[in-house]
Design an enzyme around this catalytic site. Sequence first.
Site, PDB file in Angstrom:
ATOM      1  N   LYS A  70     116.332  85.773  25.210  1.00 18.35           N
ATOM      2  CA  LYS A  70     116.423  85.160  23.872  1.00 18.35           C
ATOM      3  C   LYS A  70     115.082  84.539  23.498  1.00 18.35           C
ATOM      4  CE  LYS A  70     119.148  86.677  22.699  1.00 18.35           C
ATOM      5  NZ  LYS A  70     120.133  87.545  23.211  1.00 18.35           N
ATOM      6  N   ARG A  99     118.439  96.728  10.659  1.00 22.01           N
ATOM      7  CA  ARG A  99     118.283  97.928  11.487  1.00 22.01           C
ATOM      8  C   ARG A  99     116.831  98.373  11.594  1.00 22.01           C
ATOM      9  NH1 ARG A  99     123.426 100.477  11.894  1.00 22.01           N
ATOM     10  NH2 ARG A  99     122.437 102.345  12.675  1.00 22.01           N
ATOM     11  N   HIS A 146     109.889  83.502  46.575  1.00 21.25           N
ATOM     12  CA  HIS A 146     109.381  84.818  46.966  1.00 21.25           C
ATOM     13  C   HIS A 146     108.342  85.340  45.993  1.00 21.25           C
ATOM     14  CE1 HIS A 146     112.315  85.023  50.185  1.00 21.25           C
ATOM     15  NE2 HIS A 146     113.179  84.511  49.319  1.00 21.25           N
ATOM     16  N   TRP A 184     112.534 101.579  11.078  1.00 20.53           N
ATOM     17  CA  TRP A 184     112.000 101.039  12.327  1.00 20.53           C
ATOM     18  C   TRP A 184     111.138 102.156  12.894  1.00 20.53           C
ATOM     19  CZ3 TRP A 184     112.124 102.182  17.605  1.00 20.53           C
ATOM     20  CH2 TRP A 184     111.663 101.153  18.440  1.00 20.53           C
ATOM     21  N   ASN A 235     117.552 108.880  10.170  1.00 20.79           N
ATOM     22  CA  ASN A 235     117.616 107.905  11.259  1.00 20.79           C
ATOM     23  C   ASN A 235     117.827 108.702  12.528  1.00 20.79           C
ATOM     24  OD1 ASN A 235     118.132 105.814  13.035  1.00 20.79           O
ATOM     25  ND2 ASN A 235     120.249 105.528  12.357  1.00 20.79           N
ATOM     26  N   GLY A 236     116.910 108.557  13.487  1.00 22.06           N
ATOM     27  CA  GLY A 236     117.019 109.307  14.732  1.00 22.06           C
ATOM     28  C   GLY A 236     115.642 109.799  15.144  1.00 22.06           C
ATOM     29  N   GLU A 256     112.252  87.305  22.907  1.00 22.20           N
ATOM     30  CA  GLU A 256     112.381  88.242  21.780  1.00 22.20           C
ATOM     31  C   GLU A 256     112.209  87.585  20.422  1.00 22.20           C
ATOM     32  OE1 GLU A 256     116.050  90.435  21.190  1.00 22.20           O
ATOM     33  OE2 GLU A 256     117.235  88.766  21.934  1.00 22.20           O
ATOM     34  N   CYS A 290     116.614 102.098  11.856  1.00 22.41           N
ATOM     35  CA  CYS A 290     116.543 102.706  10.543  1.00 22.41           C
ATOM     36  C   CYS A 290     117.917 102.618   9.858  1.00 22.41           C
ATOM     37  CB  CYS A 290     116.108 104.165  10.557  1.00 22.41           C
ATOM     38  SG  CYS A 290     114.446 104.386  11.177  1.00 22.41           S
ATOM     39  N   LYS A 307     118.003  95.958  15.290  1.00 21.30           N
ATOM     40  CA  LYS A 307     119.287  95.536  15.839  1.00 21.30           C
ATOM     41  C   LYS A 307     119.935  96.617  16.691  1.00 21.30           C
ATOM     42  CE  LYS A 307     122.801  92.823  16.285  1.00 21.30           C
ATOM     43  NZ  LYS A 307     122.592  91.733  17.248  1.00 21.30           N
ATOM     44  N   GLU A 333     119.483  86.123  30.336  1.00 21.44           N
ATOM     45  CA  GLU A 333     119.790  86.153  28.907  1.00 21.44           C
ATOM     46  C   GLU A 333     119.003  85.067  28.161  1.00 21.44           C
ATOM     47  OE1 GLU A 333     120.977  88.123  26.933  1.00 21.44           O
ATOM     48  OE2 GLU A 333     121.672  87.000  25.203  1.00 21.44           O
TER      49      GLU A 333
HETATM   50  O1  M6R Z   1     124.274  97.118  20.531  1.00 22.23           O
HETATM   51  P1  M6R Z   1     124.016  96.962  21.992  1.00 22.23           P
HETATM   52  O2  M6R Z   1     124.785  95.832  22.572  1.00 22.23           O
HETATM   53  O3  M6R Z   1     124.225  98.216  22.760  1.00 22.23           O
HETATM   54  O4  M6R Z   1     122.494  96.581  22.083  1.00 22.23           O
HETATM   55  C1  M6R Z   1     121.861  96.448  23.318  1.00 22.23           C
HETATM   56  C2  M6R Z   1     120.517  95.807  23.172  1.00 22.23           C
HETATM   57  O5  M6R Z   1     119.683  96.572  22.364  1.00 22.23           O
HETATM   58  C3  M6R Z   1     120.615  94.391  22.593  1.00 22.23           C
HETATM   59  O6  M6R Z   1     121.458  93.592  23.331  1.00 22.23           O
HETATM   60  C4  M6R Z   1     119.208  93.740  22.543  1.00 22.23           C
HETATM   61  O7  M6R Z   1     118.743  93.525  23.830  1.00 22.23           O
HETATM   62  C5  M6R Z   1     119.248  92.441  21.745  1.00 22.23           C
HETATM   63  N1  M6R Z   1     118.103  92.374  20.891  1.00 22.23           N
HETATM   64  C6  M6R Z   1     119.236  91.236  22.584  1.00 22.23           C
HETATM   65  O8  M6R Z   1     119.270  90.057  21.862  1.00 22.23           O
END
Ligand code: M6R
Length: 614
Positions: free
Chosen positions: A491, A27, A510, A74, A100-101, A494, A2, A609, A487
């Site tokens: 990527k 956000r 396994h 969000w 926001n929260g 997501e 948000c 984000k 990672e």
């Molecule tokens: O702002 P942060 O690094 O604490 O965020 C952590 C995760 O929310 C963030 O890395 C998320 O997994 C991303 N969307 C990954 O690309």
Amino acid sequence: MCGIVAYTGCKEAYPILIKGLKRLEYRGYDSAGVSLAQNGTLSTYKQKGSVDQLDEFCMSKDRSGKTGIGHTRWATHGEPSTTNAHPHLSSDGRISIIHNGIIENYVYLREELTKRGYQFQSETDTEVLAHLIEDIYKNEGCSLEEAVRIALKNVVGAYALAILSADEPDQLILAKKGSPLLIGIGNNEYFIGSDGSPIVEYTRKVVYLEDGDVAVVSPQKGLTIKNIDDETTKRPYLQKLELNLEQLEKGGFEHFMLKEIFEQPRAIKDSMRGRLNVKKDIVELGGIREYEQKMLNARRIIIVACGTSWHAGTVGEYLFESIVRIPVEVEYASEFRYRNPLIYEDDIVIAISQSGETADTIAAVELAKSKGATVIGICNVVSSTLARITHAGSYTHAGPEIGVASTKAFTAQVTVLTLMALSLGRKKGTIPLSEYHKIISHLELIPQQVEETLKLNDDIKAIAKFFVEKRNAIYLGRGINFPVALEGALKLKEISYIHAEGYPSAEMKHGPIALIDEEMPVVVLATEQDTYEKTVSNIDEVISRKGRIISIVTKGDSVVKNKSTYCIEIPETLEILTPLLSCVPLQLLAYHVAVLRGCNVDKPRNLAKSVSVE
Ligand code: M6R
């Protein structure tokens, strides 16, 4: 999670709000809305979907007003819809609120307010605040500001709030606990934002609100800050907003994510600037100097983080254990905070976060601090909550990361972790000097080698076609490249919505090997020297089950290359530094697959984000 923007001053508020919302849209992009104070009433416009949709909707409306609030959502409580969009209004429509929260005790408050005759329009937790404040304001005969403070005493949860009232149309009331909020100070005008992005083009003078603050801003009366529980006025602490406008634009790239992938040579260089000097043989992180001795004496290091930052932390585990020889535990912040972990006073906790606002990471830090541990932050956003609550830390200097998929933040985090490990290892004497020199001279070359790797963009775009129709993918890596496999899989899933899993290569036997057939792309990181033969065997096992190999190898490799359907060659470096290079093709691969699948790369579905709620 948000975005909040607000304005009060002599200008028309609407254009400032809409521009700000566009900047904050990363956000949350489920819905957007604004409220404007107009001649003793409030006009509120809301739309499900993007800020552009809201703007289009508002075209035919009265957009006048010099004080207003805006929100991009969000969704947490209640589906994405126009009704659930913020702002939420009091029952008489004279108080408008954005949030926001999460209000954790909203069910109880809603029940109580319903008993008192209030009717709710939305399914959100936020709407209780609008009615609760209205109830206190009307029944206690107090000012709106006092009503807000009384209301917040009854609220459990996290919030950044901006409140607008038709009764006092030249004023905004702001409150913060747990979620970020800053006030930009102009010439008799105030710009409010969840971060600096909606503020930076108007002013660089900002006040970051602290938890428990309730602020009132008005062009006539100025700025006052009080605490929720305390009547006394607090002196605002003015700071300079460190942000450039160009950093918030796409700069000719189709997406922020692509721009940010291509910014990595610069981001890594900036993260090393003033910290690594190979000629003078210096590796020094000024931000942690005061705590370095404590770090050297630590019995163990606990790294807490979420998502991509957790993956960087896992690379950090390999770095610290091999260079500094201190045991490291890498914890998901969300698990750590709730399992009553053993934390000792001589523990060093390293918290990693791009945004510095991730709710679970912040809570993990608070927990570690309450047990007496020393907490070191690694974060990207200057003056974020994490930067302010840790004992010491190092910024990553990657510059603003707007794309929801984290890219340059990862490589910058790994760079800082590498520098930290080298600096400590050297002082502790746990790394042979020759080895140390070898690493720092190779580290200096990394930005240039990332640049070289980025030249593979077109080749990777071609490989991406192979993934377009796939439903699953497996990523394999060993040692320090195992977190890179995780990672790479994150990527892909997501932003392209293809299911992907990362595994340590040897774990395949396994279980995951059962998934391999001619439909399964298997991305293998095969750059490591020590276990190269083992990886070759893992690749053979995949091929004999008709799986297709997409490999990342060191330039000049022929064995793995010959076994691969597609092969991406990255420049040669030391094994310990390979994550800084091997992650780049995986970022580009995910990007191109998502684009080819027609996905919204910068705003993937269901995501935001900065995850500032649990
Ligand atoms: O702002 P942060 O690094 O604490 O965020 C952590 C995760 O929310 C963030 O890395 C998320 O997994 C991303 N969307 C990954 O690309």
